[in-house]
Design a protein around this motif. Sequence first.
Motif, mmCIF file in Angstrom:
data_model
loop_
_atom_site.group_PDB
_atom_site.id
_atom_site.type_symbol
_atom_site.label_atom_id
_atom_site.label_comp_id
_atom_site.label_asym_id
_atom_site.label_seq_id
_atom_site.Cartn_x
_atom_site.Cartn_y
_atom_site.Cartn_z
ATOM 1 N N ALA A 195 0.829 -1.211 0.000
ATOM 2 C CA ALA A 195 0.000 0.000 0.000
ATOM 3 C C ALA A 195 0.859 1.255 0.000
ATOM 4 O O ALA A 195 0.525 2.255 -0.660
ATOM 5 C CB ALA A 195 -0.930 -0.015 1.209
ATOM 6 N N LEU A 196 1.968 1.217 0.735
ATOM 7 C CA LEU A 196 2.849 2.385 0.772
ATOM 8 C C LEU A 196 3.478 2.646 -0.586
ATOM 9 O O LEU A 196 3.640 3.804 -0.994
ATOM 10 C CB LEU A 196 3.938 2.185 1.823
ATOM 11 N N SER A 247 5.696 -2.771 -5.696
ATOM 12 C CA SER A 247 4.406 -2.094 -5.743
ATOM 13 C C SER A 247 4.526 -0.725 -6.405
ATOM 14 O O SER A 247 3.683 -0.320 -7.216
ATOM 15 C CB SER A 247 3.853 -1.948 -4.325
ATOM 16 N N ALA A 248 5.593 -0.003 -6.052
ATOM 17 C CA ALA A 248 5.805 1.318 -6.645
ATOM 18 C C ALA A 248 6.037 1.220 -8.145
ATOM 19 O O ALA A 248 5.503 2.021 -8.926
ATOM 20 C CB ALA A 248 6.994 1.996 -5.963
ATOM 21 N N ALA A 249 6.820 0.235 -8.568
ATOM 22 C CA ALA A 249 7.081 0.066 -9.997
ATOM 23 C C ALA A 249 5.802 -0.244 -10.755
ATOM 24 O O ALA A 249 5.562 0.279 -11.850
ATOM 25 C CB ALA A 249 8.111 -1.042 -10.201
ATOM 26 N N PHE A 301 2.795 6.210 -2.286
ATOM 27 C CA PHE A 301 3.968 7.049 -2.540
ATOM 28 C C PHE A 301 4.004 7.513 -3.993
ATOM 29 O O PHE A 301 4.274 8.694 -4.274
ATOM 30 C CB PHE A 301 5.250 6.292 -2.204
ATOM 31 N N ILE A 302 3.743 6.632 -4.927
ATOM 32 C CA ILE A 302 3.758 7.013 -6.342
ATOM 33 C C ILE A 302 2.656 8.019 -6.647
ATOM 34 O O ILE A 302 2.848 8.943 -7.453
ATOM 35 C CB ILE A 302 3.635 5.761 -7.238
ATOM 36 N N ASP A 303 1.523 7.888 -6.010
ATOM 37 C CA ASP A 303 0.458 8.881 -6.203
ATOM 38 C C ASP A 303 0.936 10.278 -5.790
ATOM 39 O O ASP A 303 0.636 11.271 -6.466
ATOM 40 C CB ASP A 303 -0.779 8.500 -5.385
ATOM 41 N N SER A 304 1.672 10.347 -4.688
ATOM 42 C CA SER A 304 2.207 11.635 -4.255
ATOM 43 C C SER A 304 3.309 12.120 -5.179
ATOM 44 O O SER A 304 3.355 13.296 -5.566
ATOM 45 C CB SER A 304 2.734 11.530 -2.820
#
Length: 519
Positions: free
Chosen positions: A278-279, A315-317, A283-286
């Motif tokens: 979830a983080l 997850s970020a990728a 984080f990517i949304d921000s």
Amino acid sequence: MLIGARALPGHAAAFSAFNPATGAALEPQFGSAIISDVDLACELADQAFDAYRETTLEQRAAFLEQIAQNIMDLGPALVERAMLESGLPQGRIEGERGRTVNQLRLFAKVVRDGRWQGATLDSALPERVPPRPDLRLRKIAVGPVVVFGASNFPLAFSVGGGDTASALAAGCPVIVKAHGAHPGTSELVGKAIQAAVASCGLPEGVFSMLHGDGRTIGTALVNHPAVKAVGFTGSRQGGTALMRTAAQRPEPIPVYAEMSSINPVFLLPCALENRAGALGTSFIDSLTLGAGQFCTNPGLVIALDGPALESFCASAAAALEEKGAATMLTSGIHSAFTEGVARLAGAQGVTLVGRGKAGDGPCAGRAALFITDAANFVGNPALEDEIFGASSLVVRCSDLEQMHQVAAHLDGQLTATIILDQDDRDAALALLPLLERKAGRILVNGYPTGVEVSHAMVHGGPFPATSDSRSTSVGAGAIDRFLRPVSYQDLPAYLLPAALQENNPQQLWRVRDGELVKA
């Protein structure tokens, strides 16, 4: 250009705004100022200063509210022009317009409240040995202020933005050097302020706005002897150049420059273990919000190495792969972002985590996330350079001690974020003192890209985040940059300013003989 009550064509080089989404030039063309225009604007501001700084609290507050109303009365024309010149969507511009008028209204409230004057009275003690005279103190405006419009906020940090609002609230006439990326937006807002000056019966020199090159017109403004302070939001290079100019004057003046920040996010172990996936997404949304073109964009992530960090990166990728390229504000900003990402991609010990989708527009910014280890980060100062846009670097740490070493190594920042769970309490308590030394705002379990305009907000930090870590450019405290204290000794009643008169006509809370009283 708007010089006092006049609207004048610029006589130097003509220029056009460009639509960053299409690359097309926008009509009309605008003319740049010449040195005589600078002199006229500064002389009018100097002539207006004494009368404007002694307007009543109600007069000045009403003036700020009238500016806000005039900006709203511009209606769709302002929103449409700002969208064309910035490439920002309608919702963002409308939100920024709301922020702009809200901060004007906030400063109207601050002015009416009167506490900004710091009224302090120490009664005479003639029988004491040695005797004490009657002493009274208030803060007054420093003088005319030059404000440089920012590229990334065509409304909220530009002609009618926070620097202008806080300087006008303090009682300082303002001369704005409008940003060349959005001259049409600047003219619309400038005329709204100019109209408020006229309708409120204020001296015309309270506000002027010029177009022109920063190296010539901007430098001339900062060098003018009538100017007593500068507000700037932009690059570290631009801010430090203005600081040098201001320091070399016969009378040096303060430059309140908001410049470079990479806004570290610390993922503490339990939070990362429990919420890695979830983080990574949040984080990517921000990171990609507004194409990453915020001074508070999270450009650094610090976390302990291990499977949880691998899950965060995966997850970020995945989230990045779904993010389309976003139009950046100008071709210059886009070029600098592209070059910065390329340098980071080619840096020793840095590995790509993921990229956003490519775009085909002339200023389409493609988001990027990279990773390195703590030793490489600390040993390579270039990895700490700000990349203005949606790019961030993850730093792997072997343990909490190394995380602290990274925190201690960082330059000054606007923000620092701690992501924690309940079991991270001890780790957070140990980290907090380090972050207090490094940042002007510390967040927990959020992201720094939203900056609330309020009484408790600090948008500042140690160099190079700002030129003066004691100040903020957002929030009610921004007024303090443009005030200075004056002490009055044994003045007769008829000479005392209203804030210090015995009968307290402004009904202020004052410090009288060391006690806070409304008397």
